[in-house]
Design a protein around this motif. Structure first.
Motif, PDB file in Angstrom:
ATOM      1  N   LYS A  30       8.532   6.838  -3.354  1.00  0.00           N
ATOM      2  CA  LYS A  30       9.193   6.517  -2.091  1.00  0.00           C
ATOM      3  C   LYS A  30       8.190   6.504  -0.936  1.00  0.00           C
ATOM      4  CE  LYS A  30      13.428   7.347   0.387  1.00  0.00           C
ATOM      5  NZ  LYS A  30      14.403   8.319   0.820  1.00  0.00           N
TER       6      LYS A  30
ATOM      7  N   GLY B 290       6.047   3.273   0.335  1.00  0.00           N
ATOM      8  CA  GLY B 290       6.598   2.178   1.155  1.00  0.00           C
ATOM      9  C   GLY B 290       5.701   1.848   2.328  1.00  0.00           C
ATOM     10  N   GLY B 291       5.144   2.887   2.936  1.00  0.00           N
ATOM     11  CA  GLY B 291       4.246   2.696   4.094  1.00  0.00           C
ATOM     12  C   GLY B 291       2.984   1.954   3.697  1.00  0.00           C
TER      13      GLY B 291
ATOM     14  N   MET C 131       3.778  -1.557   3.083  1.00  0.00           N
ATOM     15  CA  MET C 131       3.961  -2.220   4.381  1.00  0.00           C
ATOM     16  C   MET C 131       2.603  -2.632   4.964  1.00  0.00           C
ATOM     17  SD  MET C 131       5.618  -0.659   7.823  1.00  0.00           S
ATOM     18  CE  MET C 131       7.046   0.056   7.048  1.00  0.00           C
ATOM     19  N   LEU C 132       1.636  -1.709   4.852  1.00  0.00           N
ATOM     20  CA  LEU C 132       0.294  -1.991   5.373  1.00  0.00           C
ATOM     21  C   LEU C 132      -0.366  -3.131   4.605  1.00  0.00           C
ATOM     22  CD1 LEU C 132      -1.118   1.594   6.061  1.00  0.00           C
ATOM     23  CD2 LEU C 132      -0.564  -0.129   7.745  1.00  0.00           C
TER      24      LEU C 132
ATOM     25  N   ALA D  92       1.184  -6.315   5.670  1.00  0.00           N
ATOM     26  CA  ALA D  92       0.705  -6.641   7.025  1.00  0.00           C
ATOM     27  C   ALA D  92      -0.698  -7.240   6.968  1.00  0.00           C
ATOM     28  CB  ALA D  92       0.716  -5.401   7.901  1.00  0.00           C
ATOM     29  N   GLU D  93      -1.551  -6.645   6.134  1.00  0.00           N
ATOM     30  CA  GLU D  93      -2.930  -7.147   5.968  1.00  0.00           C
ATOM     31  C   GLU D  93      -2.919  -8.574   5.420  1.00  0.00           C
ATOM     32  OE1 GLU D  93      -5.951  -6.296   6.627  1.00  0.00           O
ATOM     33  OE2 GLU D  93      -5.796  -4.204   7.240  1.00  0.00           O
TER      34      GLU D  93
END
Lengths: 238, 99
Positions: free
Chosen positions: B5, B8-9, B12-13, B16-17
């Motif tokens: 879990k 997720g961050g 996300m990164l 984004a990259e």
């Protein structure tokens, strides 16, 4: 610290990390957007500059071509005017040449005042040739039409010359084999022609004095050309 | 608690990259499109000015031709007035014999 507190703290840490990640992702996105704009701007500006330079060069070439074309047209225009001037001058000579025929035109049956004028002219032409040749014996050629007039003035011309230079009258032999060509006719205007006058030569043929009206017109025309130009075009700016 | 879990961050990164790279690589295509638009606009202007110039140079040629013809007409008119004097002068020199 009980399980609930631990769980709460972990949740807090997770939220914090997630928030950090979101912020970082946001930063990456903003930074990418900025980089995109800078990169795009640089590329567009470079390309625009290249395009502008190319079209400026093209326009300069068009301008140069225009100037060259106009200069050529201006030159052609000047040449056209100069050609027209030359045509006018040539027409003057042609007109004078036609007038010469009136000078030498005479009637065979009756001697008119006109014939007396031409006869005296022939005499003066012969004297002038004798003065130039300064020979004791000369050969003379004239047109067949003028033969009787020439024979009429021959002795007086020789006498007058002799008195002028204080010598014995020269022997003048008229060539009865070869005559100067007759005056021009409309149907064969390209043939050799002679409007009148005489040609004298030393007996050996080394010195020739061409004193036909046409030869005299040529000499006068060349000599007086600047004067003629001035008279005709002095008031006209080319 | 799900051990994945927390990833997720990171995911996300990574996304984004990737998106950032995609955005930056798009800059070239965007720039090309804009530059092409600009070029066609400039070309249009250039063609317009050329056709205008052609028209004006055509009228210049016509004007020059008219001026030239007028000059020649003038020339003939003014010379016709003195032509007889010139012919007389030539004949005078031909028939006046200096002995």
């Amino acid at each position: 610290m009980n399980d609930a507190d631990v769980s709460k703290q972990i949740q807090q840490m997770v939220r914090f990390i997630r928030q950090e990640a979101e912020e970082k992702a946001n930063e990456i996105s903003v930074s990418a957007e900025e980089e995109f704009n800078i990169e795009k701007l640089q590329l567009v500006e470079a390309e625009k500059k290249k395009t502008r330079q190319e079209y400026e060069r093209k326009e300069r070439q068009v301008e140069i071509r225009k100037k060259i074309e106009y200069s050529m047209q201006l030159n052609a225009s000047r040449i056209k005017v100069l050609q027209a001037q030359d045509d006018v001058i040539s027409s003057m000579k042609e007109a004078a040449s036609k007038e010469l025929l009136h000078v030498s035109h005479h009637h065979h049956l009756t001697l008119t005042h006109h014939d007396h004028v031409y006869r005296n002219l022939l005499k003066d032409l012969i004297i002038q040739c004798l003065l130039r040749l300064k020979e004791p014996s000369v050969l003379l050629r004239c047109r067949k039409d003028d033969l009787h007039l020439v024979e009429h003035v021959l002795d007086s011309a020789a006498q007058e010359y002799a008195e002028k230079v204080n010598v014995d009258p020269p022997e003048i032999i008229v060539d009865n084999q070869v005559y100067l060509p007759p005056g021009p006719h409309h149907h064969n205007s390209h043939d050799l022609y002679c409007s009148g006058g005489v040609v004298l030569a030393s007996r050996d043929g080394k010195i020739v004095c061409e004193n036909t009206l046409d030869a005299r017109l040529d000499v006068v025309f060349r000599k007086k050309l600047p004067e003629i130009r001035n008279q005709l075009f002095g008031q006209v700016v080319a | 608690m799900d051990p994945f879990k927390g990833q997720g961050g990171i995911q996300m990164l990574l996304i984004a990259e990737q998106e950032a790279q995609h955005i930056v690589s798009n800059a070239k295509d965007e720039a090309e499109r804009e530059a092409t638009e600009y070029r066609s606009h400039i070309e249009e202007e250039y063609q317009k000015s050329i056709s205008e110039n052609t028209g004006s140079s055509g009228s210049n040629v016509k004007r020059l031709e008219e001026e030239t013809n007028a000059k020649i007409k003038n020339l003939k008119k003014s010379t016709s007035k003195v032509s007889s004097e010139v012919v007389d002068m030539l004949l005078k020199y031909v028939t006046n014999i200096k002995t």
